[in-house]
Design an enzyme around this catalytic site. Structure first.
Site, PDB file in Angstrom:
ATOM      1  N   CYS A  36       0.779  -1.347  -0.100  1.00 18.12           N
ATOM      2  CA  CYS A  36      -0.001  -0.098  -0.086  1.00 18.12           C
ATOM      3  C   CYS A  36       0.720   1.268  -0.143  1.00 18.12           C
ATOM      4  CB  CYS A  36      -0.855  -0.026   1.259  1.00 18.12           C
ATOM      5  SG  CYS A  36       0.006   0.232   2.764  1.00 18.12           S
ATOM      6  N   CYS A 107      -1.019  -4.660   6.483  1.00 15.32           N
ATOM      7  CA  CYS A 107      -0.922  -3.445   7.709  1.00 15.32           C
ATOM      8  C   CYS A 107      -0.302  -4.089   8.998  1.00 15.32           C
ATOM      9  CB  CYS A 107      -2.277  -2.999   8.048  1.00 15.32           C
ATOM     10  SG  CYS A 107      -3.120  -2.911   6.579  1.00 15.32           S
TER      11      CYS A 107
END
Ligand code: FES
Length: 211
Positions: A36, A107
């Protein structure tokens, strides 16, 4: 549609523990996520005798899941030895948060990578690395894959920002395809020096720019 976050994730996101910059840390690392483009920084204070992590802080430039995982892994790592903290996994962190949506796995991986990189940085800068692999171009390339190109959110190797690399007599030379006065030049230089400067056989890291 909002993501189905657990109450615990929301609590750690709203009130993260151990958040912020640490002045004068014993070790630090900044890691970026190839998935990301977000980043996390982890700072450590370590007892030189016992190798226990006495203090830890993180800064997240990522999403709610990353902030919550940063909060929980710093809680988990505080008071542990470097060896113990190294074995904390993203799965343990996610479980401790009551689970994360599968789309958010990267994440928590990013937060754990940040912790491991900070530990590695400490071990390298304090002569604790047992396996001494000679630094060659491949080692340099591998490390540079963890340096983000801030203009794209992908690493400097993949985005071809690195124009040349050289390792000679303990001196690493990296040429970056940007002008020296570019707004991100200083950041990139700092990141590269942090990733390579602690290697046991490296005396100097020279980051050069093309103009
Ligand atoms: Fe980037 Fe979560 S989406 S860290």
């Amino acid at each position: 549609m909002p993501l189905p976050y657990s109450e615990l994730v929301m609590e750690h996101f709203r009130h993260p523990h151990n958040v912020g910059r640490m002045e004068d840390p014993d070790a630090k690392a900044v890691e970026g996520s190839p998935a990301c483009g977000d980043m996390v920084a982890v700072y450590l204070k370590v007892d030189p005798q016992t190798h226990v992590i006495t203090d830890i802080k993180f800064e997240s430039y990522g999403c709610a899941s990353n902030i919550a995982t940063g909060s929980i892994i710093t809680d988990l790592a505080k008071g542990k030895t470097l060896e113990e903290a190294k074995s904390i996994t993203w799965k343990q962190a996610a479980d401790a948060l009551g689970g994360l949506p599968p789309i958010k796995t990267h994440c928590s991986v990013l937060a754990v990578d940040g912790l491991r990189a900070a530990i590695q940085n400490y071990e390298e800068s304090h002569g604790l690395v047992k396996e001494r692999i000679p630094t060659d171009i491949e080692v340099v390339r591998k490390r540079l894959k963890h340096v983000m190109n801030p203009m794209t959110g992908l690493d400097v190797i993949r985005t071809k920002l690195v124009k040349a690399m050289e390792v000679k007599d303990g001196v690493i030379r990296v040429v970056i395809d940007l002008p020296a006065d570019h707004q991100f030049a200083a950041n990139i230089r700092e990141d590269i020096t942090e990733k390579l400067g602690h290697l046991w056989d490296v005396k100097e890291v020279r980051v050069e720019f093309t103009e």
